[in-house]
Design a protein around this motif. Structure first.
Motif: not given
Length: 117
Positions: A15, A18-19, A43, A80, A98, A101
């Motif tokens: 996570f 990916s952020i 994150s 987000l 995101h 998630e």
């Protein structure tokens, strides 16, 4: 992030990673620069606090760290949402993924807290 990882340490790492990849794609506006700093911090903090919880010396310390991780997941969802609503549609699907998630991580951490209390 379509393949769900059941190792929570790995899932929180993916996570955060990916952020960071999303952050590279966003336009470098004043607002995005500040919001991206916040989402990168929160994150990454989810996983780092979860790892610390797994190394806790007591049940009280474990719960404290998991609660911090949950707080950071909530905060990540907030940033987000803000990024989603202030950027072009071209990023909306990725940001929404995101957001989902972050919400799922919050729910998982909440379940851990409930079962450990």
């Amino acid at each position: 992030m379509s393949d769900k990882v059941y190792d929570l340490e790995e899932r929180t790492f993916q996570f955060a990673k990916s952020i960071r990849l999303l952050a590279k794609k966003l336009p470098k506006t004043t607002a995005n620069i500040e919001d991206v700093k916040q989402i990168i911090r929160s994150s990454g903090s989810i996983g780092s606090n979860y790892i610390e919880a797994n190394e806790a010396l007591s049940k009280k310390d474990f719960l404290f760290r998991v609660k911090i991780a949950r707080k950071e997941a909530k905060e990540s969802a907030y940033w987000l949402r803000l990024i989603l609503e202030t950027n072009d549609q071209e990023f909306s699907n990725e940001i929404k993924t995101h957001f989902v998630e972050a919400t799922e991580l919050k729910k998982i951490l909440s379940a851990i807290i409930s079962k450990s209390s």
